[in-house]
Design a protein around this motif. Structure first.
Motif, PDB file in Angstrom:
ATOM      1  N   TYR A 295      28.893  12.934  26.864  1.00  0.00           N
ATOM      2  CA  TYR A 295      29.062  14.031  27.667  1.00  0.00           C
ATOM      3  C   TYR A 295      29.796  15.149  26.812  1.00  0.00           C
ATOM      4  N   TRP A 296      29.156  16.280  27.400  1.00  0.00           N
ATOM      5  CA  TRP A 296      29.468  17.541  26.640  1.00  0.00           C
ATOM      6  C   TRP A 296      30.370  18.281  27.872  1.00  0.00           C
ATOM      7  N   LEU A 297      31.761  18.344  27.663  1.00  0.00           N
ATOM      8  CA  LEU A 297      32.506  18.731  28.701  1.00  0.00           C
ATOM      9  C   LEU A 297      32.776  20.355  28.549  1.00  0.00           C
ATOM     10  N   ALA A 298      32.526  20.986  29.964  1.00  0.00           N
ATOM     11  CA  ALA A 298      32.743  22.450  30.062  1.00  0.00           C
ATOM     12  C   ALA A 298      34.382  22.597  30.786  1.00  0.00           C
ATOM     13  N   ALA A 299      35.084  23.012  29.882  1.00  0.00           N
ATOM     14  CA  ALA A 299      36.635  23.227  30.491  1.00  0.00           C
ATOM     15  C   ALA A 299      37.210  24.315  29.799  1.00  0.00           C
ATOM     16  N   TYR A 300      37.316  25.592  30.349  1.00  0.00           N
ATOM     17  CA  TYR A 300      38.084  26.628  29.825  1.00  0.00           C
ATOM     18  C   TYR A 300      39.485  26.731  30.087  1.00  0.00           C
ATOM     19  N   THR A 301      40.132  25.687  29.517  1.00  0.00           N
ATOM     20  CA  THR A 301      41.367  25.468  29.742  1.00  0.00           C
ATOM     21  C   THR A 301      42.151  25.303  28.531  1.00  0.00           C
ATOM     22  N   LYS A 302      43.495  25.578  28.475  1.00  0.00           N
ATOM     23  CA  LYS A 302      44.339  25.607  27.132  1.00  0.00           C
ATOM     24  C   LYS A 302      44.631  24.251  26.676  1.00  0.00           C
ATOM     25  N   HIS A 303      44.592  23.390  27.248  1.00  0.00           N
ATOM     26  CA  HIS A 303      44.752  22.110  27.111  1.00  0.00           C
ATOM     27  C   HIS A 303      43.485  21.185  27.289  1.00  0.00           C
ATOM     28  N   GLU A 304      43.152  20.359  26.321  1.00  0.00           N
ATOM     29  CA  GLU A 304      41.906  19.588  26.207  1.00  0.00           C
ATOM     30  C   GLU A 304      42.011  18.364  27.427  1.00  0.00           C
ATOM     31  N   PRO A 305      40.990  18.466  28.293  1.00  0.00           N
ATOM     32  CA  PRO A 305      41.239  17.391  29.299  1.00  0.00           C
ATOM     33  C   PRO A 305      40.873  16.172  28.668  1.00  0.00           C
ATOM     34  N   SER A 306      41.444  14.797  29.196  1.00  0.00           N
ATOM     35  CA  SER A 306      41.591  13.455  28.574  1.00  0.00           C
ATOM     36  C   SER A 306      40.324  12.933  28.871  1.00  0.00           C
TER      37      SER A 306
END
Length: 341
Positions: A180-191
């Motif tokens: 899975y290539w996760l797209a999430a423009y967030t400061k903390h990396e999703p789990s």
């Protein structure tokens, strides 16, 4: 991955969208490039020069190039950029921005991706918007990977999207993909488990002298681009398709059902060239959804140029798999006598 994201970012900032906006927050990186950063590039980033491609070779472990937007739009810079990075030894994977609306169109998009980029190190289904129901989207997403798998053998196949969309429209199909290539423009990396994390669209690339999408590897580089086995010709999923004559029955093939492998099909040779169809040629076009189902179409080509991505022989006759050099639209398998030599 496309300009849509930049537009979405502006909307998020101005009106505070929910859902996808939570994952697409404005988070940019300011630190220098490191070896675990990977760029994905499309026509929005323009054509690579020799100098840029050469610098990329020491800036990233590999790049991911867009090949198509659906099946109808062929990325305007793909062939050029592919040639540039191959020239300077930059490994590359490829992705298709998926626009499928059914299982059959998902299969077509997957096949197009492979035929347009048979030498890629890995392949990505970028699926992030749809009008399909959740169940239909999951079935089509599964069909996409099942169609591609027998073509690529042990090369990796990834699924790309943001987490909320993946859970709603693709979760049950995700296990069929290699990662899975996760797209999430967030400061903390999703789990959530992932092999790549696309965390910004504002990473400054010194090689390209511009801001680009950047992702961090969450597994070793060799997992993406290492040695791979030769694709198998006998898998229990959708087969590589081949041309057939409309008036003949394919006696050398045996099909268990419409979704399973057709065995004994002629070998397909990958190609990458442009050919001109004879100005007065009127030829049948043969489809590739199944070896026994031709497209019932006859067209006068009037001297058009096409991109030839593969060839195959059937009953002693050579056929070429052709796509439009302008739109990237699939034309189909065309008999060799339709072409100027």
């Amino acid at each position: 991955m496309i300009k849509f994201k930049s537009i979405l970012m502006m909307l998020i900032t101005s009106i505070g969208l929910s859902g996808a906006a939570v994952a697409m927050g404005n988070y940019a990186t300011a630190h220098a490039a490191s070896t675990d950063n990977v760029y994905d590039l499309s026509e929005w980033q323009g054509k690579l020069s020799d100098n840029k491609a050469k610098k990329l070779s020491s800036e990233v472990p590999f790049v991911i190039l867009r090949v198509q937007y659906g099946t109808r739009h062929y990325d305007k810079t793909f062939n050029h950029n592919k040639a540039m990075i191959e020239k300077y030894g930059v490994p590359y994977g490829v992705y298709s921005y998926s626009r499928y609306t059914s299982k059959s169109s998902a299969a077509s998009e997957a096949r197009d991706l492979y035929y347009r980029a048979p030498n890629a190190k890995f392949y990505v289904n970028d699926f992030e918007s749809t009008y399909l129901s959740r169940s239909a989207a999951r079935a089509a997403t599964l069909q996409w990977v099942q169609t591609l798998r027998p073509l690529v053998g042990n090369k990796k196949i990834l699924f790309y999207s943001y987490q909320s969309f993946m859970k709603a429209y693709a979760k049950s199909a995700l296990s069929a993909y290699d990662g899975y290539w996760l797209a999430a423009y967030t400061k903390h990396e999703p789990s959530v488990s992932h092999v790549l994390w696309q965390y910004t669209d504002r990473y400054y690339s010194a090689a390209l002298n511009k801001k680009v999408d950047a992702s961090k590897m969450r597994t070793d580089q060799s997992w993406f681009i290492g040695d791979v086995a030769t694709p198998s010709s006998n898998n229990n999923i959708t087969a590589v398709s081949t041309p057939t004559e409309p008036t003949q029955t394919t006696t050398s093939t045996s099909t268990t059902d419409s979704n399973n492998t057709t065995s004994g099909i002629p070998a397909i040779q990958n190609m990458d060239k442009t050919m001109t169809i004879s100005s007065n040629a009127t030829q049948n076009i043969y489809g590739d959804n199944q070896a026994t189902l031709p497209v019932d179409t006859t067209i006068n080509y009037q001297g058009m140029q096409v991109a030839v991505v593969a060839q195959s022989k059937y009953n002693g006759k050579t056929y070429y798999l052709a796509t439009s050099i302008y739109s990237g639209n699939r034309i189909g398998w065309i008999a060799s006598d339709a072409f100027n030599k």
